[in-house]
Design a protein around this motif. Structure first.
Motif, PDB file in Angstrom:
ATOM      1  N   LYS A  44      31.907  41.432  41.067  1.00 16.68           N
ATOM      2  CA  LYS A  44      32.794  40.630  39.238  1.00 16.68           C
ATOM      3  C   LYS A  44      33.480  41.516  38.518  1.00 16.68           C
ATOM      4  CE  LYS A  44      28.441  42.515  37.664  1.00 16.68           C
ATOM      5  NZ  LYS A  44      28.041  43.649  39.454  1.00 16.68           N
ATOM      6  N   THR A  45      33.744  42.116  38.705  1.00 17.75           N
ATOM      7  CA  THR A  45      35.257  43.042  38.424  1.00 17.75           C
ATOM      8  C   THR A  45      36.515  42.720  38.436  1.00 17.75           C
ATOM      9  OG1 THR A  45      33.994  45.515  36.870  1.00 17.75           O
ATOM     10  CG2 THR A  45      36.174  45.202  37.916  1.00 17.75           C
ATOM     11  N   THR A  46      36.303  42.422  40.391  1.00 17.57           N
ATOM     12  CA  THR A  46      37.040  41.718  41.154  1.00 17.57           C
ATOM     13  C   THR A  46      37.651  40.650  39.988  1.00 17.57           C
ATOM     14  OG1 THR A  46      36.138  43.136  42.565  1.00 17.57           O
ATOM     15  CG2 THR A  46      38.089  40.873  43.501  1.00 17.57           C
ATOM     16  N   LEU A  47      36.937  38.988  40.405  1.00 17.51           N
ATOM     17  CA  LEU A  47      36.901  38.742  39.334  1.00 17.51           C
ATOM     18  C   LEU A  47      37.907  38.511  38.189  1.00 17.51           C
ATOM     19  CD1 LEU A  47      36.613  35.147  39.731  1.00 17.51           C
ATOM     20  CD2 LEU A  47      34.348  35.440  38.244  1.00 17.51           C
ATOM     21  N   LEU A  48      36.939  39.072  37.725  1.00 17.52           N
ATOM     22  CA  LEU A  48      37.818  39.501  36.763  1.00 17.52           C
ATOM     23  C   LEU A  48      39.249  39.619  36.149  1.00 17.52           C
ATOM     24  CD1 LEU A  48      35.316  38.724  34.723  1.00 17.52           C
ATOM     25  CD2 LEU A  48      35.489  40.866  33.137  1.00 17.52           C
ATOM     26  N   ASN A  49      39.530  41.041  37.188  1.00 16.20           N
ATOM     27  CA  ASN A  49      40.939  41.725  37.183  1.00 16.20           C
ATOM     28  C   ASN A  49      41.603  40.670  37.723  1.00 16.20           C
ATOM     29  OD1 ASN A  49      40.293  43.878  36.477  1.00 16.20           O
ATOM     30  ND2 ASN A  49      40.095  44.927  38.112  1.00 16.20           N
ATOM     31  N   ILE A  50      41.063  39.063  39.287  1.00 14.45           N
ATOM     32  CA  ILE A  50      41.680  38.472  39.308  1.00 14.45           C
ATOM     33  C   ILE A  50      42.385  37.297  38.428  1.00 14.45           C
ATOM     34  CG2 ILE A  50      42.219  36.246  40.390  1.00 14.45           C
ATOM     35  CD1 ILE A  50      40.993  38.595  42.819  1.00 14.45           C
ATOM     36  N   LEU A  51      41.206  36.499  37.935  1.00 10.92           N
ATOM     37  CA  LEU A  51      41.532  36.364  36.134  1.00 10.92           C
ATOM     38  C   LEU A  51      42.631  36.330  35.388  1.00 10.92           C
ATOM     39  CD1 LEU A  51      38.109  34.371  35.219  1.00 10.92           C
ATOM     40  CD2 LEU A  51      39.548  33.613  36.894  1.00 10.92           C
ATOM     41  N   SER A  52      42.258  37.818  34.956  1.00 14.35           N
ATOM     42  CA  SER A  52      43.164  38.732  33.807  1.00 14.35           C
ATOM     43  C   SER A  52      44.715  38.349  34.399  1.00 14.35           C
ATOM     44  CB  SER A  52      43.001  39.785  33.693  1.00 14.35           C
ATOM     45  OG  SER A  52      43.245  40.719  34.828  1.00 14.35           O
ATOM     46  N   GLY A  53      44.917  38.326  35.412  1.00 15.33           N
ATOM     47  CA  GLY A  53      46.218  38.408  36.678  1.00 15.33           C
ATOM     48  C   GLY A  53      46.872  40.331  37.080  1.00 15.33           C
ATOM     49  N   PHE A  54      46.055  40.511  37.106  1.00 15.37           N
ATOM     50  CA  PHE A  54      45.943  42.429  36.772  1.00 15.37           C
ATOM     51  C   PHE A  54      45.667  42.337  38.775  1.00 15.37           C
ATOM     52  CE2 PHE A  54      44.742  43.075  32.700  1.00 15.37           C
ATOM     53  CZ  PHE A  54      45.357  43.722  32.957  1.00 15.37           C
ATOM     54  N   LEU A  55      45.303  41.365  39.263  1.00 13.42           N
ATOM     55  CA  LEU A  55      45.393  41.438  41.348  1.00 13.42           C
ATOM     56  C   LEU A  55      45.031  40.562  41.861  1.00 13.42           C
ATOM     57  CD1 LEU A  55      43.671  43.706  42.284  1.00 13.42           C
ATOM     58  CD2 LEU A  55      41.164  42.807  42.305  1.00 13.42           C
ATOM     59  N   ASN A  56      45.958  40.440  42.734  1.00 13.90           N
ATOM     60  CA  ASN A  56      46.336  39.625  43.419  1.00 13.90           C
ATOM     61  C   ASN A  56      44.912  38.871  44.537  1.00 13.90           C
ATOM     62  OD1 ASN A  56      49.339  39.053  42.837  1.00 13.90           O
ATOM     63  ND2 ASN A  56      49.554  40.861  44.227  1.00 13.90           N
ATOM     64  N   ALA A  57      44.993  37.711  44.571  1.00 18.70           N
ATOM     65  CA  ALA A  57      44.261  36.851  45.198  1.00 18.70           C
ATOM     66  C   ALA A  57      44.889  36.423  46.530  1.00 18.70           C
ATOM     67  CB  ALA A  57      43.380  35.233  44.655  1.00 18.70           C
ATOM     68  N   ASP A  58      44.178  36.075  47.730  1.00 18.74           N
ATOM     69  CA  ASP A  58      44.507  35.763  48.639  1.00 18.74           C
ATOM     70  C   ASP A  58      44.116  34.424  48.674  1.00 18.74           C
ATOM     71  OD1 ASP A  58      44.338  38.751  49.843  1.00 18.74           O
ATOM     72  OD2 ASP A  58      41.760  38.831  50.361  1.00 18.74           O
ATOM     73  N   GLY A  59      43.807  33.832  48.290  1.00 22.22           N
ATOM     74  CA  GLY A  59      43.945  31.921  48.410  1.00 22.22           C
ATOM     75  C   GLY A  59      43.540  31.709  47.011  1.00 22.22           C
ATOM     76  N   GLY A  60      43.609  29.888  47.226  1.00 23.60           N
ATOM     77  CA  GLY A  60      42.460  29.286  45.633  1.00 23.60           C
ATOM     78  C   GLY A  60      43.461  29.334  44.830  1.00 23.60           C
ATOM     79  N   LYS A  61      42.408  29.007  43.541  1.00 23.02           N
ATOM     80  CA  LYS A  61      43.740  28.618  41.939  1.00 23.02           C
ATOM     81  C   LYS A  61      42.753  28.760  41.464  1.00 23.02           C
ATOM     82  CE  LYS A  61      46.820  24.619  41.670  1.00 23.02           C
ATOM     83  NZ  LYS A  61      46.699  23.250  41.931  1.00 23.02           N
ATOM     84  N   VAL A  62      44.364  29.701  39.863  1.00 26.77           N
ATOM     85  CA  VAL A  62      43.274  29.529  39.067  1.00 26.77           C
ATOM     86  C   VAL A  62      43.896  29.431  37.836  1.00 26.77           C
ATOM     87  CG1 VAL A  62      42.938  31.585  36.961  1.00 26.77           C
ATOM     88  CG2 VAL A  62      42.206  32.131  39.529  1.00 26.77           C
ATOM     89  N   LEU A  63      43.101  28.133  36.673  1.00 24.53           N
ATOM     90  CA  LEU A  63      44.388  27.571  35.759  1.00 24.53           C
ATOM     91  C   LEU A  63      43.445  27.809  34.691  1.00 24.53           C
ATOM     92  CD1 LEU A  63      44.353  23.666  36.954  1.00 24.53           C
ATOM     93  CD2 LEU A  63      46.122  25.619  37.257  1.00 24.53           C
ATOM     94  N   LEU A  64      44.715  28.591  33.738  1.00 25.27           N
ATOM     95  CA  LEU A  64      44.000  28.676  32.665  1.00 25.27           C
ATOM     96  C   LEU A  64      45.062  28.058  31.469  1.00 25.27           C
ATOM     97  CD1 LEU A  64      42.879  30.598  29.786  1.00 25.27           C
ATOM     98  CD2 LEU A  64      44.709  32.331  31.037  1.00 25.27           C
ATOM     99  N   ASP A  65      43.893  27.466  30.821  1.00 26.73           N
ATOM    100  CA  ASP A  65      45.074  25.828  29.716  1.00 26.73           C
ATOM    101  C   ASP A  65      45.980  25.802  30.578  1.00 26.73           C
ATOM    102  OD1 ASP A  65      44.948  24.966  26.814  1.00 26.73           O
ATOM    103  OD2 ASP A  65      46.453  27.128  26.145  1.00 26.73           O
ATOM    104  N   GLY A  66      45.660  24.949  31.937  1.00 31.09           N
ATOM    105  CA  GLY A  66      46.496  24.391  32.333  1.00 31.09           C
ATOM    106  C   GLY A  66      47.605  25.215  33.220  1.00 31.09           C
ATOM    107  N   GLN A  67      47.608  26.686  32.512  1.00 32.78           N
ATOM    108  CA  GLN A  67      48.559  27.310  33.769  1.00 32.78           C
ATOM    109  C   GLN A  67      48.848  28.163  35.382  1.00 32.78           C
ATOM    110  OE1 GLN A  67      50.372  29.539  30.071  1.00 32.78           O
ATOM    111  NE2 GLN A  67      52.508  29.488  31.006  1.00 32.78           N
ATOM    112  N   ASP A  68      49.299  27.963  36.024  1.00 32.67           N
ATOM    113  CA  ASP A  68      48.859  28.724  37.046  1.00 32.67           C
ATOM    114  C   ASP A  68      48.725  30.450  37.212  1.00 32.67           C
ATOM    115  OD1 ASP A  68      48.201  29.243  40.064  1.00 32.67           O
ATOM    116  OD2 ASP A  68      48.787  27.756  40.726  1.00 32.67           O
TER     117      ASP A  68
END
Ligand SMILES: Nc1ncnc2c1ncn2[C@@H]1O[C@H](COP(=O)(O)OP(=O)(O)OP(=O)(O)O)[C@@H](O)[C@H]1O
Ligand SMILES: [Mg+2]
Length: 243
Positions: A44-68
């Motif tokens: 859960k924390t890992t997910l939130l930290n990636i969504l906020s840009g505090f942590l890098n992911a290894d793959g996939g995509k996160v669009l916030l308000d259209g921004q990657d």
């Protein structure tokens, strides 16, 4: 508003790979208030930290308000964080050398907010959370529950489009917890904030409209509210009991 596609994250330590997120998909609409639940260590924390840009992911995509978010430049990411995001950390992350009031002022100063507006908004949040009497104290002088409320006030102070909150009621008695939930619902109703909240607390979760459960880095199930808070809470407790 928020779209997560095939998100993958593996931690590497001592030559040991621990995959935490295994191709997670999630869409959250603007103005939606959703809870993320799941056992300790489910990511859960890992997910939130990636969504906020505090942590890098290894793959996939996160669009916030259209921004990657995953492929944004540092400068762009800083802008997104300042203008669009409010974050409540599991361990608060208050600055010890600033008073609680200054901690809440800080992101507003950085965002260039008008000073009078900043003071009024901060005062309102402190009153709402019952922490006016500790405004001039330092984090080292207040309780865990008070720190948590300061952290929530800070996250809401710039009227963010997206609020990411990691167990924001974990240290609170039920009345203070209710005040935080009320503030999230107000943010959603008054300025269309989208809120994603990690919680272990079925009562807090029942105030949202949707509960997403994680297990072993994948979405296990989704519950949608279609009745009262109370009946939703029963449904959540029933689900957690069975799960
Ligand atoms: N920096 C790290 N390095 C290596 N492993 C990590 C790191 N951070 C987290 N982990 C591991 O990744 C898994 C997921 O951790 P995470 O913090 O996302 O869980 P969580 O669902 O937030 O748990 P909790 O409910 O206890 O807060 C855990 O097994 C944890 O031990
Ligand atoms: Mg956590």
């Amino acid at each position: 508003m928020l779209s997560v596609q095939n998100l993958e994250k593996t931690y590497h330590s001592n030559q040991l790979d621990s995959p935490v997120l295994k191709g997670l998909n999630l869409d959250v609409k603007q103005g939606e208030f959703a809870a993320v639940m799941g056992p300790s260590g489910s990511g859960k924390t890992t997910l939130l930290n990636i969504l906020s840009g505090f942590l890098n992911a290894d793959g996939g995509k996160v669009l916030l308000d259209g921004q990657d978010i995953l492929h944004a430049q540092q400068e762009e990411l800083t802008q997104i964080r300042q203008k669009k995001l409010g974050y409540v950390f599991q361990d608060f992350m208050l600055l010890d050398s600033l008073t609680t009031q200054e901690n809440v002022y800080l992101p507003q100063v950085i965002a260039g907010k008008d000073q009078k507006e900043m003071m009024t908004d901060t005062e309102l949040l402190f009153r709402q959370f019952g922490i006016r009497d500790i405004a001039l104290k330092y984090p080292g002088q207040i309780s865990g529950g008070q720190k948590q409320r300061v952290a929530v006030a800070r996250a809401l102070s710039n009227h963010p489009l997206l609020v990411l909150a990691d167990e924001p009621t974990g240290n609170l008695d039920s009345r203070s917890g209710e005040a935080v939930m009320d503030a999230f619902i107000k943010a959603k109703e008054e300025f269309g904030a989208t809120i994603l909240m990690v919680t272990h607390d079925a009562k807090a979760a029942s105030r949202t409209g949707r509960v997403i459960t994680l297990k072993d880095g994948e979405i296990r199930s989704e519950l949608m509210k279609n009745g009262s808070d109370r009946s939703f809470m029963e449904e959540i407790l029933h689900y957690l009991g069975e799960a």
